[in-house]
Design a protein around this motif. Structure first.
Motif, PDB file in Angstrom:
ATOM      1  N   ILE A  81       0.853  -1.181   0.000  1.00 23.96           N
ATOM      2  CA  ILE A  81       0.000   0.000   0.000  1.00 23.96           C
ATOM      3  C   ILE A  81       0.892   1.235   0.000  1.00 23.96           C
ATOM      4  O   ILE A  81       1.634   1.475   0.948  1.00 23.96           O
ATOM      5  CB  ILE A  81      -0.924   0.003   1.230  1.00 23.96           C
ATOM      6  N   ARG A 109       5.737   1.719  -1.223  1.00 20.57           N
ATOM      7  CA  ARG A 109       6.616   1.417  -0.097  1.00 20.57           C
ATOM      8  C   ARG A 109       8.040   1.134  -0.591  1.00 20.57           C
ATOM      9  O   ARG A 109       9.018   1.542   0.026  1.00 20.57           O
ATOM     10  CB  ARG A 109       6.064   0.206   0.658  1.00 20.57           C
ATOM     11  N   ARG A 115      -4.398  -1.222  -3.586  1.00 21.33           N
ATOM     12  CA  ARG A 115      -4.937   0.028  -3.081  1.00 21.33           C
ATOM     13  C   ARG A 115      -3.836   0.928  -2.545  1.00 21.33           C
ATOM     14  O   ARG A 115      -2.719   0.473  -2.307  1.00 21.33           O
ATOM     15  CB  ARG A 115      -6.024  -0.200  -2.038  1.00 21.33           C
ATOM     16  N   LYS A 143     -23.804  -8.815  -2.752  1.00 20.33           N
ATOM     17  CA  LYS A 143     -22.573  -9.527  -2.405  1.00 20.33           C
ATOM     18  C   LYS A 143     -22.841 -10.933  -1.900  1.00 20.33           C
ATOM     19  O   LYS A 143     -21.971 -11.791  -1.985  1.00 20.33           O
ATOM     20  CB  LYS A 143     -21.785  -8.738  -1.347  1.00 20.33           C
ATOM     21  N   SER A 144     -24.026 -11.141  -1.328  1.00 21.14           N
ATOM     22  CA  SER A 144     -24.303 -12.490  -0.835  1.00 21.14           C
ATOM     23  C   SER A 144     -25.038 -13.333  -1.869  1.00 21.14           C
ATOM     24  O   SER A 144     -25.096 -14.549  -1.749  1.00 21.14           O
ATOM     25  CB  SER A 144     -25.083 -12.442   0.483  1.00 21.14           C
ATOM     26  N   TYR A 177     -24.303 -13.171  -5.304  1.00 16.89           N
ATOM     27  CA  TYR A 177     -23.364 -13.573  -6.347  1.00 16.89           C
ATOM     28  C   TYR A 177     -22.006 -13.872  -5.727  1.00 16.89           C
ATOM     29  O   TYR A 177     -21.640 -13.283  -4.712  1.00 16.89           O
ATOM     30  CB  TYR A 177     -23.244 -12.463  -7.400  1.00 16.89           C
ATOM     31  N   PRO A 195      -5.135 -17.346  -7.594  1.00 15.31           N
ATOM     32  CA  PRO A 195      -3.877 -17.000  -8.261  1.00 15.31           C
ATOM     33  C   PRO A 195      -3.347 -18.194  -9.043  1.00 15.31           C
ATOM     34  O   PRO A 195      -3.366 -19.323  -8.540  1.00 15.31           O
ATOM     35  CB  PRO A 195      -2.942 -16.647  -7.097  1.00 15.31           C
ATOM     36  N   ASP A 219     -13.819  -6.494  -2.509  1.00 12.98           N
ATOM     37  CA  ASP A 219     -15.017  -7.069  -1.911  1.00 12.98           C
ATOM     38  C   ASP A 219     -16.124  -7.241  -2.950  1.00 12.98           C
ATOM     39  O   ASP A 219     -17.201  -6.673  -2.821  1.00 12.98           O
ATOM     40  CB  ASP A 219     -15.484  -6.187  -0.742  1.00 12.98           C
ATOM     41  N   VAL A 220     -15.831  -8.058  -3.952  1.00  9.32           N
ATOM     42  CA  VAL A 220     -16.786  -8.518  -4.960  1.00  9.32           C
ATOM     43  C   VAL A 220     -17.323  -7.376  -5.832  1.00  9.32           C
ATOM     44  O   VAL A 220     -17.003  -7.301  -7.017  1.00  9.32           O
ATOM     45  CB  VAL A 220     -17.960  -9.304  -4.330  1.00  9.32           C
ATOM     46  N   ASN A 233     -12.778   1.629   0.015  1.00  9.07           N
ATOM     47  CA  ASN A 233     -13.008   0.493  -0.875  1.00  9.07           C
ATOM     48  C   ASN A 233     -14.437   0.309  -1.320  1.00  9.07           C
ATOM     49  O   ASN A 233     -14.821  -0.794  -1.710  1.00  9.07           O
ATOM     50  CB  ASN A 233     -12.569  -0.827  -0.212  1.00  9.07           C
TER      51      ASN A 233
END
Lengths: 475, 475
Positions: free
Chosen positions: A96, A136, A179, A276-277, A279, A285, A364-365, A454
């Motif tokens: 970040i 960073r 982010r 969100k609940s 779908y 990765p 978050d989706v 977010n």
């Protein structure tokens, strides 16, 4: 937020002259900086890309330090949208970084120390950026460069001097949950102003956003988060008297009023909880070498049909007073895009038609996105795709367009990318029953969600940043 | 939130009698249900665990349907705390289920339809649970069971009837980013009340939380999210007149006041942004067979030194009127734990000493946790570990303990787990300069963060749920 903080920001946004120099002078200064800098971007080969290598086991493209960022693969599953599964490359940059603006009262008005910053991917070389823009790796000096200017103001700020401090996302279709820390720190010091820096009011910065490719993405995201507080209409009157020009009270009401919006904050949270609940989004990765539809050659990483974007190895040479050179991959979009908010008055307040949009790199989706966010290729074939509200935006009469500019995406990662940003008004009858993943929200509500991190995507934030209150009233 | 909603909740929390039956009758009813039910938990072998299997490539324990949950591994890296890297098993349950309470005004006061629910892992068989407790697999009937009672009230509710709707996390040290949809839906219907259900006021439910292992974790998390709105002190007076007993105005002020807290919401967000950007948490999914310090035998999955927890294959038999049997893994903790908030008055409001705690399964690196959250094993060797504030909580005199009860964790996943929950007051001089990852917050602020999802962990929520306003004033 304390009301006094809100008033400070509001005064600065209504001040379009600035105490140090006029906006025209800033434009001239940026043009000069631009002329005095030469940026050479030379395509090279991955095998010759200094300090970068493909990891044998995964095929991922990584920096030899293990820092900065890497190009990796993801395998996505979702039951949202037409495509249930796909694989794609993403930029993985887990650190970040800081996007920081130093602020100071000059003649009683908040000014921000803005930088004329060169970035290799910009269509023009130099754009206006925040005081500090540092990963960073930058500021812990992995690249053994010099310490970024003004860094210490952000590393060792007192809580009382922090005017804004948010974690905000970047492009969810390309970054894996990236982010940055968007932060504004106020000082009473009088730090030396480096030649690449100038003090500007919020009003000036926003006016510059109405020019093509002048204020960079990092500056836009920091500005977007600035709240003005929750006020009654009395403050709008006060603001009018503070303003130097005519004031758009309808937009200002939408920013300050916290009582008259169509839906409550609780209703909006419930809408998001339901989406969100209902779908799911599963992002695994994988190695770059596991993606079937993409090809990795020594010249580029690209989709086999050259869709979406490609990743190019380039040699960068920046010629200013000194010459700096380095090598890096840059992401090159396959086409231009458009990001537009449609707004209309409800209960006397401007409301924004917000889209809940699922992208694979989202934290978050779903994130809150503009009414229209698509690539040009999509809208050329729009007739068949019927992308909601695109038609309206593309055909909006001039008097309904209250904002239109080409804006660049992050020139440190993206090559010559610019998207059309638009805000368009609509009549009261527009989209009274929008599709399930769209909702009308006031500007005050959008600012509230911004604060809690977010929720709004970078495209929505880029548009919100550009909203002016001291302009002619839209139709 | 509309003030009227807040008043509805407040009336219900101040009503400890209930319109349908007394709290004592509810206790009796729960005891009866408990006696009439027989739960047999028979340890078995993984090789004999019906419908479950180890995936050959990864060693992960999965259900044959691919649904419900699985036991997988994670490889954790962080620069927070003493341990920079470790591997551990986690429960992966990516579906977002419902924890739903149906509400209804009875005699002008909001009542909640609560269930006497059997769960295999409970230390006692039956605890009070919300109306609906259903994973997506449950309610889409993967297990071919019957449809959960009252499900339709939640699947097809109108936005105007939704009193609360939040996504909230579960144990971050054990679940991989699990969360549930905590929802309260109001009805004006008069649905038939099944024999396992009763209508209770909030005041009654909270009174039952002051008994050991009576209200289950799912009910506690739903109740914790209930806000009362932002009010001036005038409303506290009003509330006093609504109350049936003596009222704890200091706690009520802390819940309703949104102006006098020590830190602003912006300051708290800044503190979190700084922590989240200073420390990193990297959690890579790995196979259960890649975890060196854990052993998988046919009898259990356990740490080689039997620390933390183990996972046991069990046959469940529930004997009620009918007999139900199934097989599942249950997580068995190695020891008991303690979760405690220390609270004290600042600016006349009770403030809670909140800990920012990093756990590997957290959605966003840090969550807000109680002042003390640890396993018994930790606090037995506390002298050496010097866990902040543990000493104070363990030695608190009786008159400073305003809440103390043993509370069970989710009996559907955890075997006989119970943790000591405590809220303890402290003098004004206590922790005036707490460690960097602790901050004093008012109850109103905690409720605000609750609303925006995933900020408070389940341990903090469990404690907040139990706060009574109509009790004797604490010291």
């Amino acid at each position: 937020m304390s009301p006094s903080k809100g008033i400070l920001f509001l005064q600065s946004i209504l001040n379009v002259q600035g105490a140090v120099q006029s906006t025209d002078d800033v434009v001239q200064w940026l043009e000069e900086r631009n002329r005095s800098v030469k940026v050479h971007i030379e395509p090279t080969r991955f095998s010759a890309l200094r300090n970068w290598k493909f990891q044998p086991a995964t095929g991922n493209l990584i920096h030899e330090s293990g820092k900065f960022f890497s190009i990796e693969g993801v395998h996505v599953h979702t039951d949202w949208g037409a495509l249930p599964t796909w694989k794609q490359p993403v930029i993985n940059q887990p650190e970040i970084g800081f996007l920081g603006a130093l602020a100071k009262e000059i003649d009683g008005v908040l000014h921000f120390l803005m930088q004329a910053k060169i970035e290799p991917g910009n269509v023009n070389n130099v754009q206006l950026s925040p005081t500090l823009q540092a990963t960073r790796s930058n500021y812990t000096q992995v690249h053994k460069g010099t310490k970024p200017l003004y860094l210490d103001y952000f590393l060792s700020c007192r809580p009382a001097d922090v005017l804004l401090d948010q974690l905000q996302s970047e492009q969810g279709a390309r970054f894996l949950r990236k982010r940055n820390r968007n932060i504004i720190v106020k000082t009473t010091d009088d730090p030396p102003v480096d030649e690449n820096f100038r003090w500007l009011t919020l009003g000036q910065i926003i006016e510059l956003m109405h020019r093509d490719n002048t204020v960079n993405m990092d500056a836009r995201t920091v500005v977007s988060g600035i709240p003005f507080g929750d006020y009654s209409s009395a403050v709008v009157e006060l603001s009018s008297s503070m303003s130097q020009g005519s004031i758009n009270t309808d937009l200002l009401h939408s920013a300050l009023d916290h009582e008259s919006a169509l839906h409550s904050i609780d209703d909006i949270l419930s809408w998001l909880a339901r989406l969100k609940s209902t779908y799911f989004l599963d992002v695994k990765p994988i190695g770059l070498n596991e993606i079937e539809d993409w090809s990795v050659t020594d010249e580029k990483i690209h989709h086999v049909e050259d869709r979406f974007f490609s990743i190019l190895p380039v040699e960068v040479e920046i010629e200013n007073r000194e010459v700096a050179t380095w090598a890096q991959p840059l992401l090159c979009p396959a086409q231009e895009g458009i990001c537009a908010f449609v707004i209309k008055k409800i209960n006397g307040l401007y409301h924004f038609l917000v889209q809940a949009k699922l992208e694979c790199g989202n934290h978050d989706v779903f994130e809150l996105a503009p009414t229209v966010q698509c690539l040009t290729g999509n809208y050329r074939s729009a007739a068949s795709q019927k992308l909601p509200f695109l038609e309206y935006v593309l055909n909006a009469p001039k008097n309904r367009i209250i904002y239109e500019a080409l804006q660049s995406e992050e020139g440190g990662r993206f090559y010559h990318e610019q998207n059309r940003n638009m805000i368009v008004t609509a009549p009261a009858s527009f989209a009274e029953q929008p599709p399930d993943n769209y909702l009308w929200m006031s500007l005050n509500q959008l600012k509230t969600f911004l604060k809690f991190n977010n929720y709004l995507n970078i495209q929505a934030r880029s548009l919100i940043a550009a909203i002016q209150f001291s302009t002619k009233a839209p139709a």
